[in-house]
Design a protein around this motif. Sequence first.
Motif, PDB file in Angstrom:
ATOM      1  N   ALA A 190      50.264  59.872 -78.220  1.00 10.82           N
ATOM      2  CA  ALA A 190      51.070  59.104 -79.162  1.00 10.82           C
ATOM      3  C   ALA A 190      51.330  59.899 -80.437  1.00 10.82           C
ATOM      4  CB  ALA A 190      50.361  57.787 -79.491  1.00 10.82           C
ATOM      5  N   LEU A 191      50.337  60.602 -80.923  1.00 16.48           N
ATOM      6  CA  LEU A 191      50.490  61.396 -82.139  1.00 16.48           C
ATOM      7  C   LEU A 191      51.484  62.536 -81.930  1.00 16.48           C
ATOM      8  CD1 LEU A 191      46.787  61.572 -83.373  1.00 16.48           C
ATOM      9  CD2 LEU A 191      48.638  60.184 -84.317  1.00 16.48           C
ATOM     10  N   LYS A 192      51.442  63.145 -80.757  1.00 16.47           N
ATOM     11  CA  LYS A 192      52.388  64.228 -80.452  1.00 16.47           C
ATOM     12  C   LYS A 192      53.826  63.697 -80.431  1.00 16.47           C
ATOM     13  CE  LYS A 192      53.568  67.639 -76.858  1.00 16.47           C
ATOM     14  NZ  LYS A 192      53.950  68.679 -77.820  1.00 16.47           N
ATOM     15  N   ALA A 193      54.016  62.531 -79.821  1.00 11.91           N
ATOM     16  CA  ALA A 193      55.356  61.921 -79.786  1.00 11.91           C
ATOM     17  C   ALA A 193      55.800  61.529 -81.189  1.00 11.91           C
ATOM     18  CB  ALA A 193      55.349  60.703 -78.867  1.00 11.91           C
ATOM     19  N   ARG A 194      54.888  60.962 -81.985  1.00  6.56           N
ATOM     20  CA  ARG A 194      55.201  60.570 -83.356  1.00  6.56           C
ATOM     21  C   ARG A 194      55.646  61.773 -84.186  1.00  6.56           C
ATOM     22  NH1 ARG A 194      51.339  59.785 -87.580  1.00  6.56           N
ATOM     23  NH2 ARG A 194      50.557  61.778 -86.798  1.00  6.56           N
ATOM     24  N   ASP A 195      54.955  62.902 -84.009  1.00  7.66           N
ATOM     25  CA  ASP A 195      55.270  64.097 -84.785  1.00  7.66           C
ATOM     26  C   ASP A 195      56.619  64.699 -84.396  1.00  7.66           C
ATOM     27  OD1 ASP A 195      52.882  63.807 -86.112  1.00  7.66           O
ATOM     28  OD2 ASP A 195      51.801  65.274 -84.886  1.00  7.66           O
ATOM     29  N   GLU A 196      56.997  64.576 -83.123  1.00  8.29           N
ATOM     30  CA  GLU A 196      58.254  65.176 -82.663  1.00  8.29           C
ATOM     31  C   GLU A 196      59.462  64.293 -82.949  1.00  8.29           C
ATOM     32  OE1 GLU A 196      60.322  66.806 -78.548  1.00  8.29           O
ATOM     33  OE2 GLU A 196      58.167  67.053 -78.869  1.00  8.29           O
ATOM     34  N   PHE A 197      59.302  62.987 -82.807  1.00  7.19           N
ATOM     35  CA  PHE A 197      60.429  62.078 -82.946  1.00  7.19           C
ATOM     36  C   PHE A 197      60.273  61.228 -84.203  1.00  7.19           C
ATOM     37  CE2 PHE A 197      59.726  62.686 -78.316  1.00  7.19           C
ATOM     38  CZ  PHE A 197      60.881  63.409 -78.054  1.00  7.19           C
ATOM     39  N   LYS A 198      61.066  61.539 -85.209  1.00  7.33           N
ATOM     40  CA  LYS A 198      60.927  60.911 -86.524  1.00  7.33           C
ATOM     41  C   LYS A 198      61.414  59.464 -86.550  1.00  7.33           C
ATOM     42  CE  LYS A 198      59.345  64.801 -87.957  1.00  7.33           C
ATOM     43  NZ  LYS A 198      57.869  64.950 -88.087  1.00  7.33           N
ATOM     44  N   ASP A 199      62.098  59.044 -85.488  1.00  9.69           N
ATOM     45  CA  ASP A 199      62.595  57.669 -85.441  1.00  9.69           C
ATOM     46  C   ASP A 199      61.662  56.723 -84.689  1.00  9.69           C
ATOM     47  OD1 ASP A 199      63.012  58.757 -82.963  1.00  9.69           O
ATOM     48  OD2 ASP A 199      65.161  58.376 -82.878  1.00  9.69           O
TER      49      ASP A 199
END
Length: 346
Positions: A21-30
Amino acid sequence: MKIAIDAMGGDNAPESVVKGALKARDEFKDLELILYGDEQQIRALIANDERIKVVNTTEVIGMNDEPVKAIRKKKDSSLVVAANAVKAKEADALFSCGNTGALLTAGLLLVGRIKGISRPGLLSTLPVVSGQTGAFNLLDSGANADSKPEHLYQYALLGKYYAQNVRGLKEPRIGLLNNGTEPHKGSKLTQEAYQLLAADESLNFVGNVEAKDLMQGVCDVVVADGFTGNAVLKAIEGTALAVMSLLKDTIKNSGTKGKLGALLLKDDLKSIKGRMDQAQYGGAVLLGVKAPVVKAHGSSDARTVYYTLKQIRTMIHEEMVPNFTTYWQAQQALAKEVSNGGKATE
């Protein structure tokens, strides 16, 4: 875009779920991610809570819990609370690596079916060894053991819509899983389903397809009843794992000559592994419900969780569920008008 995540579901929860989840959060700002589960365990894994919300829950639905009973009894479980958040429109989608049956039940009973969809189906994406698209969708891959011909027809429409709006295929080829390619082959179910699929000119229906040809890219969307689809899914996954394990053991036990050969073919072997990597396509999607409901393997690592959240983001971004709902309602209205002899209906 808000995704409700069952952080306690799966063999490696909550660590793998939170890391992915953190990796996805960091890559996708929306993206804004809402993690449901043991707050103490989850927060211990988070250094930066930007666009991450943690909702504490006190119960967990285990892999061996009976799905319907668990959904009804464990009201404060991470899965049920997350599903209720989607139902209340506090989140746009639901994701879990936990109990498959419980997630499907939550999708049906809490998130709810799209009006007119008889049996929501589970769609899985699997790799192919040849063909331009690199993968195919299998629907239903395990939500419904028993199906009627009209259910398989609806799966074709759902699969087509997913392939167009998430995978970007303009005219996905639809195939009906059968024990032969001839139109008259199969059971009463597949024969009647064949007639429904062939009669719809809006579908790029290529006819019956056999299981042995699926990984050759014979079509883009494979329609099947849930019992057969799940058996094929497990057979493909098991065979892929067995072949990779056999190759690894053969190289390991072949002495210096084999290891030298493996070294020379290192890049090629990595390429093969990459092409057969199912994780890159995300999780299995329950199609036919009012919001994206997505399941990843119980053994998922952080990388698989990341790819699945990326998949869900695409579904939300493309407004796949609202657009399909509008499309489906129009189709239902048209069918009703035709049944009334072409007279306008309210």
